[in-house]
Scaffold this active site. Structure first.
Site, PDB file in Angstrom:
ATOM      1  N   SER A 189       0.834  -1.202   0.000  1.00  0.00           N
ATOM      2  CA  SER A 189       0.000   0.000   0.000  1.00  0.00           C
ATOM      3  C   SER A 189       0.874   1.258   0.000  1.00  0.00           C
ATOM      4  CB  SER A 189      -0.960  -0.031   1.191  1.00  0.00           C
ATOM      5  OG  SER A 189      -1.920   0.990   1.089  1.00  0.00           O
ATOM      6  N   ASP A 286      -8.051  -3.053  -7.298  1.00  0.00           N
ATOM      7  CA  ASP A 286      -7.593  -2.761  -5.942  1.00  0.00           C
ATOM      8  C   ASP A 286      -8.693  -2.065  -5.142  1.00  0.00           C
ATOM      9  OD1 ASP A 286      -4.874  -2.202  -4.231  1.00  0.00           O
ATOM     10  OD2 ASP A 286      -6.292  -0.539  -4.068  1.00  0.00           O
ATOM     11  N   HIS A 354      -6.459  -5.809  -1.431  1.00  0.00           N
ATOM     12  CA  HIS A 354      -5.482  -4.731  -1.255  1.00  0.00           C
ATOM     13  C   HIS A 354      -4.403  -5.261  -0.321  1.00  0.00           C
ATOM     14  CE1 HIS A 354      -3.979  -0.616  -1.162  1.00  0.00           C
ATOM     15  NE2 HIS A 354      -3.892  -0.695   0.156  1.00  0.00           N
TER      16      HIS A 354
END
Length: 425
Positions: A189, A286, A354
């Site tokens: 991330s 995502d 994610h």
């Protein structure tokens, strides 16, 4: 030409909590225990000499990391994983972040689970289990790239992500990183974005004959308009770069090539200037980008997308077309890398997820996601060790992949992300 969206109360509140972080006290990095089978817990190490480098978390606390030592054939190999957790791009959101574990190591837990790519179990992490594995805790709110201080007499905030990165690296060099034979810089991330931003810099710290490569998991954030045709992510990053003094730490070749240098925080613009071999692990759908970039609450005030966000099977045909368009734009942004990067690797699956490298379920398991019958761990290992000539896997479009773990966060309506580690066990 549609003008950029101007900041509103709603967008400021959305901006306020896009983050994540951790870390805490201090304990010898080899103080390790296992609470249950296959659940490795690793203690925190704080960087005591960080003040000499001006390296502080948002609240002034010391940076930290967790390290689990390598052994055997992996004793001189290193894997560094940036933690993720969003960003803060205005004083209000950074002040709030500084009062949480996302901006202060004082408020972080002492122990961190090492799983997936960080696991020490050969059956769960066959290529990196015996490496020195480090998790770098995230407490600056700018993907380890800022270098500024805010003070107005009563308020003091440290935007020192770049210094935190440097302080942690310098702390690790005498512990063996300075003699590394192989090294992999990775992150998830906001940490995946950090891997893009620091990949070239990483090579300057390790021996020149070391094999150095980089991996970004869920860090390929697109410069994409939202469903209201506003540049939500571009506007957010522009404020972030300005507030935290990030521009001077962006790739100089990239910033010199664009009329708006702050755009170089987006991987699609910086990627062609990165020298070491790079692997991009990302979902084409995502969920963070879907919920906060493509369909942010500000672009869907009546919540028409709420059911679709909670369950892709509930998306109507028009919504599915938007999602397929997002996937198409991601593949277009990666097209040159896919075609011309001989040393690069890709794993772009069609799962609503994610961050997939730190969760054992998605990294390497019996029912892990697969593309062409290959797990993420197998694809990354084949790429790093050059076991195959080509190392680029692109999934078919949703809903064809039946191996996916569609990991949808429960809270999609508020837009406030409490924790971006959406796939943790």
């Amino acid at each position: 030409m549609v003008s950029e969206m101007k900041p509103t109360t709603m967008t400021k509140s959305v901006n306020a909590v896009v983050a994540v972080t951790l870390a805490l006290l201090t304990c010898a990095p080899w103080c390790i225990y296992s609470q249950q089978p296959h659940r490795l817990m690793v203690s925190m190490t704080t960087v005591r000499n960080a003040p000499a480098l001006g390296a502080f978390c948002l609240d002034g606390s010391l940076p930290a990391y967790h390290i689990h030592r390598g052994f055997g054939a992996g004793a001189r190999n290193w894997l560094l994983q940036f933690e993720g957790g969003g960003w803060c791009n205005d004083i209000e959101s950074c002040l709030e972040r500084a009062k949480t574990r996302r901006g202060s190591t004082r408020l972080m837990s002492k122990w961190e689970v090492f799983s997936g790519i960080l696991s020490n179990n050969a059956s769960l992490n066959p290529d990196f289990y015996n490496w020195n594995r480090v998790k770098i805790r995230y407490c600056d709110g700018a993907s380890f790239a800022g270098d500024a201080v805010y003070k107005n007499g009563t308020t003091l905030l440290y935007f020192r992500g770049q210094k935190i990165w440097e302080a942690i690296i310098l702390d690790l060099l005498p512990k063996g990183l300075g003699k590394a034979r192989k090294a992999l810089l990775s992150g998830c991330s906001a940490g995946g974005l950090a891997a893009f931003l620091h990949c070239d810099d990483f090579t300057t710290y390790v021996p020149s004959n070391a094999s150095v490569k980089c991996l970004s998991d869920a860090g390929f954030f697109l410069d994409e308009r939202d469903i209201g045709l506003n540049h939500t992510m571009r506007s957010f990053y522009k404020d972030l770069v300005s507030l935290q003094g990030v521009e001077k730490n962006l790739d100089k070749n990239c910033t010199g090539s664009l009329p708006f240098p702050e755009l170089c925080i987006f991987p699609q613009y910086a990627l062609r200037f990165i020298t070491p071999p790079f692997f991009i692990l990302n979902s084409a759908y995502d969920v963070y980008q879907f919920h906060h970039g493509l369909v942010p609450p500000s672009a869907d005030p009546r919540g028409h997308w709420n059911r679709c966000k909670l369950d892709p099977a509930a998306c109507n045909p028009a919504q599915l077309n938007v999602l397929q368009g997002f996937r198409r734009d991601m593949l277009v942004a990666l097209a040159l890398f896919y075609k011309y990067s001989a040393r690069g690797g890709m794993y772009i699956n069609s799962c609503f997820a994610h961050c997939q490298s730190e969760s054992q379920d998605t990294w390497f398991g019996v029912d892990s996601p697969r593309i062409h019958n290959k797990t993420i761990a197998e694809a990354v290992g084949d790429w790093y060790f050059s076991r195959r000539i080509t190392n680029k896997e692109v999934d078919c479009a949703y809903p064809c992949d039946t191996t996916c773990h569609n990991l949808i966060p429960a809270n999609t309506s508020s837009g406030l992300v409490e924790d971006l580690n959406l796939v943790e066990d």
